[in-house]
Design a protein around this motif. Structure first.
Motif, short mmCIF file in Angstrom:
data_model
loop_
_atom_site.label_atom_id
_atom_site.label_comp_id
_atom_site.label_asym_id
_atom_site.label_seq_id
_atom_site.Cartn_x
_atom_site.Cartn_y
_atom_site.Cartn_z
N TYR A 178 -72.32 71.25 32.40
CA TYR A 178 -71.93 71.42 30.75
C TYR A 178 -71.87 72.97 30.44
O TYR A 178 -72.37 73.81 31.12
N ASP A 179 -70.65 73.04 29.98
CA ASP A 179 -69.76 74.19 29.52
C ASP A 179 -70.25 74.41 27.83
O ASP A 179 -69.58 73.51 27.11
N PRO A 180 -71.18 75.26 27.50
CA PRO A 180 -71.51 75.24 26.09
C PRO A 180 -70.41 75.67 24.98
O PRO A 180 -70.34 75.33 24.14
N ASP A 181 -69.49 76.55 25.61
CA ASP A 181 -68.60 77.17 24.96
C ASP A 181 -67.08 76.04 24.53
O ASP A 181 -66.99 75.80 23.48
N ASP A 182 -67.09 75.13 25.61
CA ASP A 182 -66.16 73.89 25.49
C ASP A 182 -66.75 72.78 25.00
O ASP A 182 -66.15 71.92 24.38
N HIS A 183 -68.11 72.73 24.77
CA HIS A 183 -68.69 71.52 24.79
C HIS A 183 -68.13 70.38 25.39
O HIS A 183 -67.91 69.20 24.98
N ARG A 209 -64.26 67.77 18.15
CA ARG A 209 -63.51 68.53 19.13
C ARG A 209 -62.40 67.70 19.97
O ARG A 209 -61.77 68.16 20.44
N ARG A 253 -61.89 72.19 35.84
CA ARG A 253 -61.88 72.23 34.56
C ARG A 253 -60.38 71.19 33.92
O ARG A 253 -59.37 71.80 33.64
N GLU A 300 -70.14 66.66 17.30
CA GLU A 300 -69.30 67.78 17.49
C GLU A 300 -68.60 67.31 18.64
O GLU A 300 -67.26 67.78 18.68
#
Length: 544
Positions: A265-270, A309, A283, A305
């Motif tokens: 999980y990348d929290p910036d990209d969600h 997004r 990515r 979210e």
């Protein structure tokens, strides 16, 4: 335009053998559910029964099993990632004995070491990769919840428990607590940019071996890990039902959930990405996100979210005919829908997998925005393909494909029909199929299904919906609402199904119940009044 009495009369006079002009061993099973559909537009009605007929063509015997569902088209066999899970989960509402046989075939062919075949063909089982997407345990549990059969549940529980042990032994070589992909086919993401420079099959065609010379493998895979998390949570439910200990399954699921977020999980990209052997995230934004969400990962806010997004974003996955298999703004996006590709076009498997993700979080209205264009495209086609153009809705690769066949049958029942639920309720949805190209047109529909000894019918006119039970009017209610009842037709509540507040009344045999209900709002009947138990909420589409 067909009148309401004519539409209802045609529904009641429908004979499936006469309508299809053929016979099939599965037809008697379909007759048990007494399912029928009628529409004011002949084209819609004809396509519905074409889907039923072609579904029967996808039901075939294998070497050592009875009649089971096959993938169809160019795919000769039953794949665990699709046919044997999500497709059979949909088919189970219409042909439960064949669904049970399909699930059981994977237990029948399980290897001694616990590995379940990734597909079963008429020649037998195949074990060259794992190929997991929809959790088998969820599909099995939902089948049991609707249809019963404790012996079936116990047998599948043993098989799935042994498979869980195999995955833990052979697909966590990096000891992360997650599940690893050794090849493209492990997730069924053929041609996806997610797996560029990765072999299609495992090393030596052995699902327990990863290519030792690959500079990037194995991938810690978010969709495979989410599959096992969800699998374990449903195994816990099954264990409780069978009188077994459930907490060990929950503990394992929690450990895997921690690994999923720590590794993928990348929290910036969600967003969830594969992690390669060098610790780098791959990515590529693919429908891996939708797969993870369909495995019930994340709470309601987390899902909202993701909707804003990604899933309802027209620069990401919310194409005119959603959902694309790669984000639209990725330079690797390839719109070619004339081949088995997961690097751009919309795939019917993604579409039928999506419903659980949306409904698990109460996003019923948003789901209709994705489903209405797909249903319109299906009604306009001549075939049932694997892919379709995300821009025009034109049919793509192959035909006679059971996931798209079942997509049409499922969407009719989900949007304007009668849907039995695993919790013992029935959904009667007051919507109608809607055109998305050229002139505005709503299609009046009528739907029939037998549940628990009662024959229910639902007539939808675009302004009003009427429910009949055993030929007598039970409820009349405004368009844009879904009524929820028990299996006898007793009213439990209502759900708002459109992006506005619907105001009117539910006419019952005992009087009128006022209703004013917003999008995704849930109201429950208490002492003769509808009380809000989930407040209105809507995630609107975004554009970049």
């Amino acid at each position: 335009m067909t009148t309401q009495p004519d539409l209802l009369a045609r529904l009641r006079n429908t004979s499936l053998p006469a309508r299809l002009g053929r016979d099939h061993p599965a037809m008697s099973e379909w007759a048990n559910a007494h399912v029928a559909f009628a529409a004011s537009t002949p084209r819609l009605e004809a396509r519905y029964y074409q889907a039923v007929s072609e579904l029967f063509d996808c039901i075939k015997p294998t070497e050592v099993t009875g009649q089971i569902l096959h993938e169809g088209g160019v795919y000769h066999g039953c794949w665990l990632e699709s046919t044997g899970t999500i497709s059979t989960e949909l088919m189970a509402r219409f042909l439960p004995p064949i669904a049970a046989e399909t699930y059981a075939a994977f237990a029948t062919h399980q290897r001694e070491d616990g590995l379940i075949p990734y597909k079963i063909t008429q020649a037998g089982p195949a074990f060259a990769q794992i190929q997991l997407v929809t959790p088998l345990a969820r599909s099995v549990w939902n089948h049991y919840a609707i249809n019963g059969d404790r012996a079936f549940l116990a047998r599948l529980y043993v098989a799935m428990s042994r498979y869980d042990a195999w995955l833990a032994a052979y697909r966590d070589t990096r000891k992360s607590g997650a599940v690893e992909a050794f090849c493209t086919y492990d997730t069924g993401h053929d041609l996806s940019a997610r797996f560029w420079h990765v072999p299609d099959s495992p090393f030596g065609n052995d699902p327990s071996r990863c290519d030792p010379d690959s500079p990037i493998l194995p991938f810690i895979a978010p969709d495979l890990t989410a599959n096992v998390i969800c699998q374990r949570l449903y195994l816990a439910r099954i264990a409780e039902e069978l009188g077994e200990e459930a907490q060990p399954w929950r503990d394992k699921a929690e450990a895997s959930l921690e690994a999923l977020f720590a590794q993928c999980y990348d929290p910036d990209d969600h967003f969830f990405y594969d992690r390669d052997r060098n610790g780098n995230h791959v990515r590529v934004q693919s429908d891996t996100l939708l797969r993870v969400l369909a495995c019930e990962i994340g709470d309601d806010a987390f899902f909202a979210e993701a909707l804003s997004r990604y899933l309802l974003n027209t620069s990401k996955f919310f194409a005119k005919y959603p959902f694309t298999s790669i984000a639209l703004d990725d330079p690797r996006f390839d719109p070619n829908f004339g081949q088995n590709s997961w690097s751009g076009p919309s795939n019917f498997l993604s579409i039928i997998r999506a419903a659980h993700a949306f409904e698990h979080h109460g996003r019923h209205v948003e789901l209709t925005w994705a489903q209405m264009p797909i249903l319109a495209a299906l009604f306009d086609m001549e075939t049932f393909p694997q892919t379709l153009s995300p821009f025009t809705g034109a049919p793509g690769y192959t035909e006679n494909y059971s996931p798209s066949i079942l997509c049409l049958l499922d969407m009719v029942e989900r949007l304007c029909g009668i849907l039995p639920r695993p919790d013992g309720t029935l959904w009667f949805t007051g919507l109608v199929p809607r055109e998305v190209i050229h002139k505005h047109q709503d299609h009046h529909t009528a739907y029939r299904r037998k549940v628990g000894g009662h024959t229910f019918e639902l007539l939808n006119t675009g302004t009003t919906a009427i429910i009949y039970r055993d030929g007598h009017q039970l409820y009349r209610f405004p368009h844009g609402i879904r009524l929820v009842t028990d299996r006898t037709g007793a009213l439990h509540g209502a759900i708002g199904m459109v992006a506005r507040t619907v105001t009117g009344s539910i006419e019952t045999q005992n009087g009128s119940i006022p209703i004013s209900i917003g999008p995704n709002e849930v109201q429950t009947l208490q002492d003769g009044q509808l009380i809000t138990t989930r407040t209105p909420d809507l995630v609107v589409p975004t554009y970049g």
